[in-house]
Design a protein around this motif. Structure first.
Motif, PDB file in Angstrom:
ATOM      1  N   GLN A  24      -9.687  -2.553   5.966  1.00 24.81           N
ATOM      2  CA  GLN A  24      -9.270  -3.602   5.040  1.00 24.81           C
ATOM      3  C   GLN A  24      -8.515  -2.966   3.879  1.00 24.81           C
ATOM      4  N   LEU A  25      -7.375  -3.539   3.508  1.00 20.29           N
ATOM      5  CA  LEU A  25      -6.613  -3.049   2.369  1.00 20.29           C
ATOM      6  C   LEU A  25      -7.263  -3.531   1.077  1.00 20.29           C
ATOM      7  N   THR A  26      -7.356  -2.640   0.103  1.00 18.14           N
ATOM      8  CA  THR A  26      -7.977  -2.998  -1.179  1.00 18.14           C
ATOM      9  C   THR A  26      -6.971  -3.593  -2.160  1.00 18.14           C
ATOM     10  N   GLY A  27      -5.682  -3.445  -1.866  1.00 16.20           N
ATOM     11  CA  GLY A  27      -4.654  -3.902  -2.794  1.00 16.20           C
ATOM     12  C   GLY A  27      -4.190  -2.820  -3.751  1.00 16.20           C
ATOM     13  N   LYS A  28      -4.849  -1.680  -3.763  1.00  7.84           N
ATOM     14  CA  LYS A  28      -4.471  -0.575  -4.633  1.00  7.84           C
ATOM     15  C   LYS A  28      -3.516   0.376  -3.910  1.00  7.84           C
TER      16      LYS A  28
ATOM     17  N   VAL B  16       9.643  12.716  -2.094  1.00 10.93           N
ATOM     18  CA  VAL B  16       8.778  13.804  -2.528  1.00 10.93           C
ATOM     19  C   VAL B  16       7.434  13.280  -3.029  1.00 10.93           C
ATOM     20  N   ARG B  17       7.411  12.043  -3.475  1.00  3.72           N
ATOM     21  CA  ARG B  17       6.179  11.331  -3.796  1.00  3.72           C
ATOM     22  C   ARG B  17       6.194  10.005  -3.047  1.00  3.72           C
ATOM     23  N   LEU B  18       5.031   9.487  -2.764  1.00  4.98           N
ATOM     24  CA  LEU B  18       4.961   8.208  -2.071  1.00  4.98           C
ATOM     25  C   LEU B  18       3.700   7.456  -2.473  1.00  4.98           C
ATOM     26  N   ASP B  19       3.728   6.147  -2.217  1.00  4.99           N
ATOM     27  CA  ASP B  19       2.581   5.281  -2.499  1.00  4.99           C
ATOM     28  C   ASP B  19       1.841   5.000  -1.200  1.00  4.99           C
ATOM     29  N   VAL B  20       0.600   5.463  -1.110  1.00  8.62           N
ATOM     30  CA  VAL B  20      -0.249   5.209   0.050  1.00  8.62           C
ATOM     31  C   VAL B  20      -1.162   4.038  -0.270  1.00  8.62           C
ATOM     32  N   MET B  21      -1.175   3.047   0.602  1.00  5.32           N
ATOM     33  CA  MET B  21      -2.004   1.871   0.385  1.00  5.32           C
ATOM     34  C   MET B  21      -3.463   2.215   0.685  1.00  5.32           C
ATOM     35  N   GLU B  22      -4.322   1.981  -0.292  1.00  3.06           N
ATOM     36  CA  GLU B  22      -5.741   2.297  -0.134  1.00  3.06           C
ATOM     37  C   GLU B  22      -6.397   1.298   0.821  1.00  3.06           C
ATOM     38  N   ARG B  23      -7.275   1.792   1.653  1.00  3.23           N
ATOM     39  CA  ARG B  23      -7.978   0.933   2.596  1.00  3.23           C
ATOM     40  C   ARG B  23      -9.406   1.450   2.775  1.00  3.23           C
ATOM     41  N   THR B  24     -10.275   0.545   3.136  1.00  2.00           N
ATOM     42  CA  THR B  24     -11.676   0.888   3.377  1.00  2.00           C
ATOM     43  C   THR B  24     -12.091   0.346   4.743  1.00  2.00           C
ATOM     44  N   SER B  25     -13.166   0.919   5.272  1.00  2.00           N
ATOM     45  CA  SER B  25     -13.701   0.464   6.548  1.00  2.00           C
ATOM     46  C   SER B  25     -15.171   0.115   6.385  1.00  2.00           C
ATOM     47  N   PRO B  26     -15.526  -1.161   6.601  1.00  2.00           N
ATOM     48  CA  PRO B  26     -16.931  -1.560   6.459  1.00  2.00           C
ATOM     49  C   PRO B  26     -17.796  -1.172   7.663  1.00  2.00           C
ATOM     50  N   ASP B  27     -17.175  -0.743   8.764  1.00  2.00           N
ATOM     51  CA  ASP B  27     -17.940  -0.476   9.982  1.00  2.00           C
ATOM     52  C   ASP B  27     -17.578   0.885  10.602  1.00  2.00           C
TER      53      ASP B  27
ATOM     54  N   ASN C 125      -2.407   7.270  10.391  1.00  2.00           N
ATOM     55  CA  ASN C 125      -1.848   5.908  10.363  1.00  2.00           C
ATOM     56  C   ASN C 125      -2.016   5.241   9.004  1.00  2.00           C
ATOM     57  N   ARG C 126      -1.937   6.031   7.948  1.00  4.57           N
ATOM     58  CA  ARG C 126      -2.070   5.464   6.603  1.00  4.57           C
ATOM     59  C   ARG C 126      -0.818   4.673   6.253  1.00  4.57           C
ATOM     60  N   PRO C 127      -0.950   3.434   5.824  1.00  3.96           N
ATOM     61  CA  PRO C 127       0.235   2.638   5.471  1.00  3.96           C
ATOM     62  C   PRO C 127       0.861   3.114   4.170  1.00  3.96           C
ATOM     63  N   VAL C 128       2.184   3.223   4.163  1.00  5.93           N
ATOM     64  CA  VAL C 128       2.936   3.681   2.999  1.00  5.93           C
ATOM     65  C   VAL C 128       3.757   2.518   2.465  1.00  5.93           C
ATOM     66  N   ALA C 129       3.760   2.369   1.154  1.00  9.28           N
ATOM     67  CA  ALA C 129       4.428   1.216   0.529  1.00  9.28           C
ATOM     68  C   ALA C 129       5.541   1.642  -0.417  1.00  9.28           C
ATOM     69  N   SER C 130       6.256   2.708  -0.069  1.00  8.90           N
ATOM     70  CA  SER C 130       7.355   3.178  -0.914  1.00  8.90           C
ATOM     71  C   SER C 130       8.290   4.025  -0.072  1.00  8.90           C
TER      72      SER C 130
END
Length: 551
Positions: free
Chosen positions: A157-161, A140-151, A131-136
């Motif tokens: 939470q999305l990091t904005g990268k 053949v290439r794509l931008d995956v939105m980076e996210r972290t989990s504090p728990d 379930n990784r969010p894609v922003a493109s």
């Protein structure tokens, strides 16, 4: 159409198929080795070889015993830890962050089950791999939105990268999932003319000239009398099959068929019997028993027998032994329902699926089904066959009657890409993509075999499963490949058998040789870290050298 046994005159038409009048999920283990020329236990033993069998190569290496034991122990440990943590949550020692249903007096639990335990304690720990969010554009290439989990996977939470990575996870076989080019330009023009939505079914005010053009083009492409298209690929199976067979009929289904075929089969009300994956001996045994003994208790002849198979199996990477299925269908007067979702466009010298791959006459397949969500970079699905079949489905199939008609830009994407594949655009771009995909498939598969990984499937299948086995390695493989610039899909239980978790690579005509080599380097780095070179067999002898590319 196949005639009924003993029915020499006046076959009756029912549910779009001639009515035969017949006489009264676990796979059958792997073979410890490769399958070539149809001689392994997984796919049945065949003494006589046809020409197609001389070049038919599939590999299903047996799971190493030690690896199987360690995998079972790994899952057992996770279950024990999960039970302990559930007990701690029940007594308030650990905070329960899961979405649990409210306890209503007098009501039984609505969704509380083993699946919720599995999701809460096992899947949650590795949830970041899916379930990784894609922003493109998912090309053949794509931008995956980076996210972290504090728990630890409860919340993200999305990091904005954004991570710019190679896409080895999408079913973009011919590379038509593009945001620019002739297909995208044609789609833009159709939006200006028709808008985006139809807001009506075909039987009301939703039937447009673009839908008629699409149906006729699909029929021409497949080489059949007629075709109909529907807006959802899953519903193409699940909501059309009930219009073809019903109570009193028998469905013989490959044990690894897709969920849409399983649901569609259940909705028919027919008796369902599974046969071992791609095992023609088992299929013939069940056909023979069905013809000889008929229906349970009454022993009346089955109204009809429908063999349900897929062209390319999306979890195994295997290809149906279609010539053998056709031979059995003709011998026992059954019908074939062929799901070409993963094979149409991606298989065959002209990109027309496994029928084209084996050089068969399309009329030998009673019901041809496929989707536009993969090779064509669009959405929806089709059914192809005789005019009588299609006319029947247009009147009785829920997917055609009750759904809103296909969105015009979605239909145009299919038309544009299909015309390119057929060469109707006046170029060789379609043929170039077909051959490039075939070359990429053999090149990538051969080098993974050479490196000592256990690879499932057929040498010409663009779906390439690499066996990982242990649950901890599934998550680590996904995370490490993404960190190195490669997005892929990992699959585990319950989508696969417990000890056969895997990474699944989907190849595309848009992948360059440099991309393939970089992906192989990433797989090697991660494979050495996780010790994934389990194979004990010699590398197979196929090669990509016989495929002539078009510049």
């Amino acid at each position: 159409m196949a005639a009924g046994r003993g029915n020499t005159s006046g076959e009756s038409m029912k549910n779009g198929l001639m009515e035969p009048v017949g006489g009264s999920k676990h796979r059958n283990g792997h073979t410890n080795g490769k399958h070539k020329n149809g001689l392994n236990g997984k796919n049945g033993r065949h003494e006589k070889h046809s020409e197609w069998q001389d070049d038919f190569h599939e590999s299903f290496e047996e799971t190493p015993l030690l690896v199987a034991i360690l995998t079972y122990l790994g899952y057992a440990l996770l279950v024990v830890i999960g039970q302990i943590r559930d007990l701690m949550r029940a007594y308030g020692i650990e905070k329960d962050k899961s979405c649990t249903e409210p306890k209503l007096e007098g009501f039984v639990p609505l969704f509380l089950s083993w699946e919720s335990f599995y999701t809460r304690n096992l899947y949650r720990r590795v949830r970041d791999c899916w379930n990784r969010p894609v922003a493109s554009c998912a090309g053949v290439r794509l931008d995956v939105m980076e996210r972290t989990s504090p728990d630890f996977g409860w919340n993200f939470q999305l990091t904005g990268k954004k991570l710019d990575v190679m896409n080895f996870g999408s079913y973009n076989y011919l590379g038509f999932a593009e945001s620019s080019g002739p297909c995208a330009s044609a789609v833009h023009g159709v939006i200006q003319k028709y808008g985006v939505g139809v807001c009506a079914s075909r039987q009301e005010m939703g039937y447009m000239d673009i839908h008629k053009e699409l149906d006729e083009l699909v029929a021409e492409y497949l080489g059949v009398e007629a075709a109909m298209t529907v807006p959802m690929g899953f519903a193409t199976n699940s909501l059309n099959m009930p219009a073809l067979v019903s109570k009193g009929s028998l469905i013989l289904s490959d044990e690894l068929n897709h969920a849409s075929l399983i649901l569609g089969s259940r909705l028919t009300g027919a008796v369902i019997r599974t046969f071992k994956h791609n095992d023609m001996t088992d299929l013939e045994r069940k056909l023979r028993d069905a013809v000889c003994h008929g229906q349970p208790r009454t022993h009346r002849p089955w109204k009809k027998i429908l063999i349900v198979v897929e062209g390319v199996y999306s979890m195994e990477g295997s290809i149906v032994r279609l010539p053998e299925v056709v031979r059995l269908k003709q011998k026992y007067k059954a019908y074939i329902y062929l799901d070409e979702a993963h094979s149409v466009g991606a298989m065959g010298p002209h990109g027309r699926g496994v029928v084209d791959y084996f050089g068969l006459d399309p009329s030998s397949i009673d019901i041809l089904m496929g989707t536009f969500t993969k090779s064509f970079g669009s959405a929806g699905g089709y059914i192809g066959g005789s005019k009588r079949l299609i006319n029947h489905l247009k009147v009785h199939a829920h997917s055609f009657i009750y759904s809103s008609a296909m969105s015009p830009p979605v239909a145009q994407q299919v038309i544009s890409s299909m015309r390119i594949i057929m060469g109707k655009d006046g170029t060789q771009e379609g043929m170039r993509r077909i051959r490039q995909l075939a070359w990429n498939t053999r090149y990538f598969r051969k080098r993974l075999h050479d490196r000592g990984y256990i690879i499932y499937g057929n040498k010409d299948s663009p779906v390439v499963p690499l066996l990982l086995y242990m649950p901890s390695k599934v998550a680590m493989f996904s995370r490490e490949t993404l960190r190195r610039g490669m997005a892929t899909v990992v699959v585990g239980f319950p989508a696969t058998p417990l000890i056969e978790t895997r990474a699944r690579f989907c190849l595309s005509a848009s992948h360059t040789k440099e991309m393939l080599d970089k992906a192989l380097k990433i797989i090697d780095d991660v494979g050495d870290m996780l010790r994934l070179r389990y194979s004990s067999l010699p590398s197979p002898d196929f090669s990509e050298k016989g495929i002539q590319l078009i510049e």
